[in-house]
Design a protein around this motif. Structure first.
Motif, PDB file in Angstrom:
ATOM      1  N   LEU A 194       0.787  -1.223   0.000  1.00 39.75           N
ATOM      2  CA  LEU A 194       0.000   0.000   0.000  1.00 39.75           C
ATOM      3  C   LEU A 194       0.827   1.285   0.000  1.00 39.75           C
ATOM      4  CD1 LEU A 194      -2.826  -1.103   2.483  1.00 39.75           C
ATOM      5  CD2 LEU A 194      -2.794  -1.196  -0.029  1.00 39.75           C
ATOM      6  N   LYS A 195       2.121   1.156   0.144  1.00 41.38           N
ATOM      7  CA  LYS A 195       2.968   2.352   0.123  1.00 41.38           C
ATOM      8  C   LYS A 195       4.071   2.193  -0.912  1.00 41.38           C
ATOM      9  CE  LYS A 195       2.317   3.730   4.957  1.00 41.38           C
ATOM     10  NZ  LYS A 195       3.008   4.015   6.252  1.00 41.38           N
ATOM     11  N   GLY A 196       4.339   3.283  -1.660  1.00 47.06           N
ATOM     12  CA  GLY A 196       5.437   3.287  -2.615  1.00 47.06           C
ATOM     13  C   GLY A 196       5.096   2.594  -3.919  1.00 47.06           C
ATOM     14  N   ARG A 197       6.162   2.263  -4.667  1.00 45.48           N
ATOM     15  CA  ARG A 197       6.037   1.624  -5.972  1.00 45.48           C
ATOM     16  C   ARG A 197       6.296   0.124  -5.783  1.00 45.48           C
ATOM     17  NH1 ARG A 197       7.141   5.208 -10.251  1.00 45.48           N
ATOM     18  NH2 ARG A 197       8.431   3.625 -11.276  1.00 45.48           N
ATOM     19  N   VAL A 198       5.262  -0.665  -6.065  1.00 44.64           N
ATOM     20  CA  VAL A 198       5.329  -2.089  -5.699  1.00 44.64           C
ATOM     21  C   VAL A 198       4.745  -2.976  -6.801  1.00 44.64           C
ATOM     22  CG1 VAL A 198       4.768  -3.800  -3.917  1.00 44.64           C
ATOM     23  CG2 VAL A 198       4.873  -1.377  -3.311  1.00 44.64           C
ATOM     24  N   MET A 199       5.473  -4.065  -7.106  1.00 38.69           N
ATOM     25  CA  MET A 199       4.878  -5.163  -7.863  1.00 38.69           C
ATOM     26  C   MET A 199       4.283  -6.111  -6.816  1.00 38.69           C
ATOM     27  SD  MET A 199       7.222  -6.114 -11.190  1.00 38.69           S
ATOM     28  CE  MET A 199       8.835  -6.143 -10.421  1.00 38.69           C
ATOM     29  N   CYS A 200       2.954  -6.075  -6.697  1.00 35.91           N
ATOM     30  CA  CYS A 200       2.229  -6.835  -5.659  1.00 35.91           C
ATOM     31  C   CYS A 200       1.744  -8.147  -6.288  1.00 35.91           C
ATOM     32  CB  CYS A 200       1.057  -5.994  -5.155  1.00 35.91           C
ATOM     33  SG  CYS A 200       0.344  -6.579  -3.609  1.00 35.91           S
ATOM     34  N   ILE A 201       2.320  -9.281  -5.859  1.00 37.05           N
ATOM     35  CA  ILE A 201       2.110 -10.574  -6.532  1.00 37.05           C
ATOM     36  C   ILE A 201       1.451 -11.567  -5.584  1.00 37.05           C
ATOM     37  CG2 ILE A 201       3.242 -12.448  -7.761  1.00 37.05           C
ATOM     38  CD1 ILE A 201       5.559 -10.453  -8.333  1.00 37.05           C
ATOM     39  N   SER A 202       0.251 -12.035  -5.957  1.00 35.85           N
ATOM     40  CA  SER A 202      -0.507 -12.981  -5.123  1.00 35.85           C
ATOM     41  C   SER A 202      -0.435 -14.382  -5.725  1.00 35.85           C
ATOM     42  CB  SER A 202      -1.974 -12.546  -5.021  1.00 35.85           C
ATOM     43  OG  SER A 202      -2.762 -13.585  -4.464  1.00 35.85           O
ATOM     44  N   LYS A 203       0.070 -15.340  -4.946  1.00 40.00           N
ATOM     45  CA  LYS A 203       0.084 -16.743  -5.396  1.00 40.00           C
ATOM     46  C   LYS A 203      -1.316 -17.340  -5.375  1.00 40.00           C
ATOM     47  CE  LYS A 203       4.786 -18.315  -4.405  1.00 40.00           C
ATOM     48  NZ  LYS A 203       5.595 -19.313  -3.670  1.00 40.00           N
ATOM     49  N   ASN A 204      -2.159 -16.842  -4.497  1.00 41.40           N
ATOM     50  CA  ASN A 204      -3.516 -17.378  -4.391  1.00 41.40           C
ATOM     51  C   ASN A 204      -4.341 -17.065  -5.625  1.00 41.40           C
ATOM     52  OD1 ASN A 204      -5.740 -18.638  -3.092  1.00 41.40           O
ATOM     53  ND2 ASN A 204      -6.525 -16.622  -2.545  1.00 41.40           N
ATOM     54  N   SER A 205      -4.331 -15.815  -6.058  1.00 35.49           N
ATOM     55  CA  SER A 205      -5.121 -15.417  -7.233  1.00 35.49           C
ATOM     56  C   SER A 205      -4.324 -15.529  -8.532  1.00 35.49           C
ATOM     57  CB  SER A 205      -5.637 -13.986  -7.071  1.00 35.49           C
ATOM     58  OG  SER A 205      -4.555 -13.068  -7.089  1.00 35.49           O
ATOM     59  N   ARG A 206      -3.013 -15.779  -8.415  1.00 34.37           N
ATOM     60  CA  ARG A 206      -2.120 -15.879  -9.580  1.00 34.37           C
ATOM     61  C   ARG A 206      -2.178 -14.599 -10.425  1.00 34.37           C
ATOM     62  NH1 ARG A 206      -3.599 -21.914 -11.718  1.00 34.37           N
ATOM     63  NH2 ARG A 206      -5.633 -20.908 -11.903  1.00 34.37           N
ATOM     64  N   THR A 207      -2.051 -13.469  -9.729  1.00 34.94           N
ATOM     65  CA  THR A 207      -2.084 -12.169 -10.398  1.00 34.94           C
ATOM     66  C   THR A 207      -0.937 -11.286  -9.896  1.00 34.94           C
ATOM     67  OG1 THR A 207      -3.602 -11.263  -8.723  1.00 34.94           O
ATOM     68  CG2 THR A 207      -4.588 -12.232 -10.697  1.00 34.94           C
ATOM     69  N   LEU A 208      -0.543 -10.360 -10.754  1.00 39.39           N
ATOM     70  CA  LEU A 208       0.440  -9.327 -10.403  1.00 39.39           C
ATOM     71  C   LEU A 208      -0.241  -7.984 -10.624  1.00 39.39           C
ATOM     72  CD1 LEU A 208       4.150  -9.051 -11.564  1.00 39.39           C
ATOM     73  CD2 LEU A 208       2.617  -7.099 -11.725  1.00 39.39           C
ATOM     74  N   SER A 209      -0.187  -7.117  -9.609  1.00 35.69           N
ATOM     75  CA  SER A 209      -0.722  -5.759  -9.735  1.00 35.69           C
ATOM     76  C   SER A 209       0.420  -4.764  -9.540  1.00 35.69           C
ATOM     77  CB  SER A 209      -1.822  -5.508  -8.698  1.00 35.69           C
ATOM     78  OG  SER A 209      -2.953  -6.306  -8.959  1.00 35.69           O
ATOM     79  N   TRP A 210       0.557  -3.875 -10.497  1.00 41.01           N
ATOM     80  CA  TRP A 210       1.533  -2.790 -10.371  1.00 41.01           C
ATOM     81  C   TRP A 210       0.836  -1.643  -9.652  1.00 41.01           C
ATOM     82  CZ3 TRP A 210       5.975  -0.932  -9.678  1.00 41.01           C
ATOM     83  CH2 TRP A 210       6.353   0.353 -10.095  1.00 41.01           C
ATOM     84  N   MET A 211       1.346  -1.298  -8.438  1.00 40.95           N
ATOM     85  CA  MET A 211       0.682  -0.335  -7.579  1.00 40.95           C
ATOM     86  C   MET A 211       1.629   0.817  -7.234  1.00 40.95           C
ATOM     87  SD  MET A 211      -1.336  -2.922  -4.979  1.00 40.95           S
ATOM     88  CE  MET A 211      -2.258  -1.572  -4.247  1.00 40.95           C
ATOM     89  N   ILE A 212       1.052   2.003  -7.165  1.00 37.44           N
ATOM     90  CA  ILE A 212       1.783   3.184  -6.720  1.00 37.44           C
ATOM     91  C   ILE A 212       0.959   3.850  -5.627  1.00 37.44           C
ATOM     92  CG2 ILE A 212       2.731   5.433  -7.366  1.00 37.44           C
ATOM     93  CD1 ILE A 212       3.160   4.389 -10.171  1.00 37.44           C
ATOM     94  N   ASP A 213       1.533   3.851  -4.413  1.00 39.64           N
ATOM     95  CA  ASP A 213       0.879   4.446  -3.239  1.00 39.64           C
ATOM     96  C   ASP A 213      -0.554   3.920  -3.052  1.00 39.64           C
ATOM     97  OD1 ASP A 213       3.128   5.923  -2.576  1.00 39.64           O
ATOM     98  OD2 ASP A 213       2.535   7.614  -3.849  1.00 39.64           O
ATOM     99  N   GLY A 214      -0.724   2.613  -3.182  1.00 38.36           N
ATOM    100  CA  GLY A 214      -2.007   1.965  -2.907  1.00 38.36           C
ATOM    101  C   GLY A 214      -2.977   1.931  -4.062  1.00 38.36           C
ATOM    102  N   THR A 215      -2.633   2.535  -5.213  1.00 33.94           N
ATOM    103  CA  THR A 215      -3.516   2.541  -6.380  1.00 33.94           C
ATOM    104  C   THR A 215      -3.011   1.546  -7.417  1.00 33.94           C
ATOM    105  OG1 THR A 215      -4.046   4.878  -6.033  1.00 33.94           O
ATOM    106  CG2 THR A 215      -4.510   3.963  -8.202  1.00 33.94           C
ATOM    107  N   VAL A 216      -3.930   0.694  -7.898  1.00 32.66           N
ATOM    108  CA  VAL A 216      -3.569  -0.300  -8.905  1.00 32.66           C
ATOM    109  C   VAL A 216      -3.516   0.382 -10.270  1.00 32.66           C
ATOM    110  CG1 VAL A 216      -4.254  -2.448 -10.049  1.00 32.66           C
ATOM    111  CG2 VAL A 216      -4.623  -2.181  -7.593  1.00 32.66           C
ATOM    112  N   LYS A 217      -2.351   0.311 -10.927  1.00 34.22           N
ATOM    113  CA  LYS A 217      -2.173   0.907 -12.239  1.00 34.22           C
ATOM    114  C   LYS A 217      -2.414  -0.106 -13.365  1.00 34.22           C
ATOM    115  CE  LYS A 217      -1.054   4.877 -10.525  1.00 34.22           C
ATOM    116  NZ  LYS A 217      -1.944   6.055 -10.705  1.00 34.22           N
TER     117      LYS A 217
END
Length: 310
Positions: A194-217
């Motif tokens: 939820l903070k900063g620039r993050v590649m947020c990767i979930s093994k459960n949903s098998r998805t990658l979300s590129w997020m900046i300060d909590g917003t999915v880009k």
């Protein structure tokens, strides 16, 4: 005279002897009653001893008159079963087939309206997959289930009545709902994302979300390593980017590679694009959509965070 006297004595002795001989033979069974029909005159037997006479049978008292009849108690009548009548079907379910409403979509159809149907069914939990625009068996089963809950004939085909009921229960799907970025719904982000620039990767949903300060880009489908070459979990940083990378261990292309832990990286996989989840990586995070990973590669910087979680 003397000779006559001797003769008489001799006859008398012979008579005595004859009587004794008769007494020494088989005992004669006494005959009761009058002599048999085949007896000799004078009381002698013609052959075997006569069969005794059989007394006439005496009448037996009527048993039914002697004892009163036994009464069998009549069991009480069984209580009547009370059955609850089944619920009355709706008028639509009992309508003759010839008068049913026209069909708008059915199995085998492929259109944007089918995609909207799937998206609307997904809003209320009847369709759990990504809308495809193709009316297959999964869509037909979802429609049939929706019809059954609304008292409609479970045909699996979408007629005008089914469509109007669905429109009344749902809203117009958004562009992302009609063509979602991932096969599975994107998981709720881990708090570390939820903070900063993050590649947020979930093994459960098998998805990658590129997020900046909590917003999915942007979001995309990913797959991971096998049981024997698992993808590491935790918080990492991108330490190297390689646009046209080739694996030195497996001699396989790894385009748009962004390394985050040893030899493990986020990169495009042509095998994933061709085979889907039937395969696995050697520990890397594979991306299926080349256009999306190419765009992500341009945005991610060295030092950006990578979070991998369940």
């Amino acid at each position: 005279m003397l000779r006559k006297a001797v003769l008489r004595r001799g006859l008398a002795a012979a008579a005595v002897v004859a009587v004794g001989a008769v007494g020494a033979g088989c005992t004669v069974r006494p005959v009761t009653g009058p002599p048999a029909a085949d007896a000799k005159p004078g009381g002698g037997l013609a052959g075997e001893a006569a069969t005794p006479r059989t007394e006439p049978a005496r009448p037996v008292a009527d048993a039914t008159k002697a004892a009163p009849p036994t009464r069998t108690p009549t069991p009480p009548p069984a209580p009547a079963l009370t059955r609850t009548p089944p619920p009355s079907p709706s008028p639509e379910a009992t309508r003759p087939e010839a008068t049913r409403p026209p069909t708008l979509m059915a199995s085998g159809a492929r259109s944007d309206q089918v995609r909207e149907l799937q998206s609307r069914l997904r809003q209320i939990g009847y369709f759990t997959r990504t809308p495809t625009g193709y009316y297959g068996s999964v869509t037909a089963d979802a429609v049939s289930s929706f019809q059954g809950r609304r008292g409609l004939p479970r045909t699996g085909a979408t007629d005008t009545v089914t469509w109007q009921k669905l429109l009344g229960m749902t809203r117009k799907p958004t562009r992302d709902e009609l063509r979602p970025p991932t096969t599975e719904p994107v998981a709720a982000p881990d708090p570390r994302c939820l903070k900063g620039r993050v590649m947020c990767i979930s093994k459960n949903s098998r998805t990658l979300s590129w997020m900046i300060d909590g917003t999915v880009k942007s979001s995309m489908d990913v797959r991971f390593g096998s049981e024997y070459t698992p993808t590491r979990e935790g918080t990492f940083e991108v330490f190297w980017k390689s646009r046209h990378h080739v694996s030195t261990l497996y001699d396989s292309p790894m385009p748009y590679a962004m390394f985050f832990s040893g030899g493990q990286a986020v990169h495009y996989s042509a095998d994933f694009a061709a085979r889907g989840y039937a395969g696995a990586s050697h520990g890397c995070v594979n991306v299926r959509d080349e256009g999306k990973i190419a765009s992500l590669f341009e945005q991610v910087r060295t030092g950006d965070k990578v979070v991998i979680y369940w």
